[in-house]
Write an enzyme that holds these catalytic residues in place. Structure first.
Site, PDB file in Angstrom:
ATOM      1  N   VAL A 144     -13.549  -6.032  -0.932  1.00  0.00           N
ATOM      2  CA  VAL A 144     -14.116  -7.149  -0.181  1.00  0.00           C
ATOM      3  C   VAL A 144     -12.975  -8.107   0.141  1.00  0.00           C
ATOM      4  CG1 VAL A 144     -15.705  -9.117  -0.277  1.00  0.00           C
ATOM      5  CG2 VAL A 144     -16.350  -6.952  -1.342  1.00  0.00           C
ATOM      6  N   GLY A 171      -6.924  -5.507  -5.860  1.00  0.00           N
ATOM      7  CA  GLY A 171      -7.567  -6.209  -6.960  1.00  0.00           C
ATOM      8  C   GLY A 171      -8.870  -6.890  -6.610  1.00  0.00           C
ATOM      9  N   HIS A 172      -9.302  -6.809  -5.346  1.00  0.00           N
ATOM     10  CA  HIS A 172     -10.507  -7.551  -4.914  1.00  0.00           C
ATOM     11  C   HIS A 172     -11.422  -6.642  -4.112  1.00  0.00           C
ATOM     12  CE1 HIS A 172     -12.806 -10.952  -3.135  1.00  0.00           C
ATOM     13  NE2 HIS A 172     -12.415 -11.566  -4.221  1.00  0.00           N
ATOM     14  N   PHE A 173     -12.199  -5.873  -4.584  1.00  0.00           N
ATOM     15  CA  PHE A 173     -12.413  -5.490  -5.965  1.00  0.00           C
ATOM     16  C   PHE A 173     -12.255  -3.981  -6.039  1.00  0.00           C
ATOM     17  CE2 PHE A 173     -15.182  -9.206  -5.257  1.00  0.00           C
ATOM     18  CZ  PHE A 173     -14.683 -10.069  -6.227  1.00  0.00           C
TER      19      PHE A 173
END
Length: 143
Positions: A56, A49-51
């Site tokens: 990252v 989820g990041h990203f």
């Protein structure tokens, strides 16, 4: 060469997957200093989820890795053996560069002050020779 393996670190600090970020310890002076490493892989759960499309490592997790590293020199002191180092505060946090899959974080923490049940550490995270993060951390030692 590794001074402590990830498994040996788990004998010192209570963190476990998915929030365990120390792969090996290269230098350790109890109560004073540590250098250890975190291999950042695409398989980390936070990259989902990041990203999406641009993975990252979250800055807060870089700070968590430094906090885990900084707890080791404290918890290897005879007075604190078997206890837990809780993060009590953060000061002067700075992020300087993204950390992405394939990077190896070198985590360095110097304990700059030690009191009865607390310590202050200055942590720096590097990828290669580039500093990606620095932070002053306060630790509270307890059971």
């Amino acid at each position: 060469m590794s001074l402590l393996s990830a498994q040996q670190v788990m004998d010192i600090i209570p963190n476990r997957y998915p929030i365990f970020f120390i792969d090996k310890v290269e230098e350790l002076t109890p109560g004073e200093h540590i250098v250890c490493y975190k291999n950042v892989t695409i398989n980390e759960p936070f990259f989902q989820g990041h990203f999406p499309g641009e993975p990252v490592m979250p800055g807060v997790l870089i700070v968590e890795a430094l906090a885990q590293a900084g707890s080791i020199p404290l918890l290897t002191l005879p007075d604190f053996e078997g206890q837990t180092a809780y993060l009590g505060g953060l000061n002067k946090v700075k992020f300087r560069q993204k950390v992405v899959p394939g990077d190896v974080l070198r985590l360095q923490v110097d304990i700059i002050k030690l009191k009865k049940f607390a310590g202050i550490g200055y942590g720096q995270a590097f990828v290669g020779d580039k500093k990606v993060c620095e932070v002053e951390m306060t630790f509270i030692i307890g059971r």
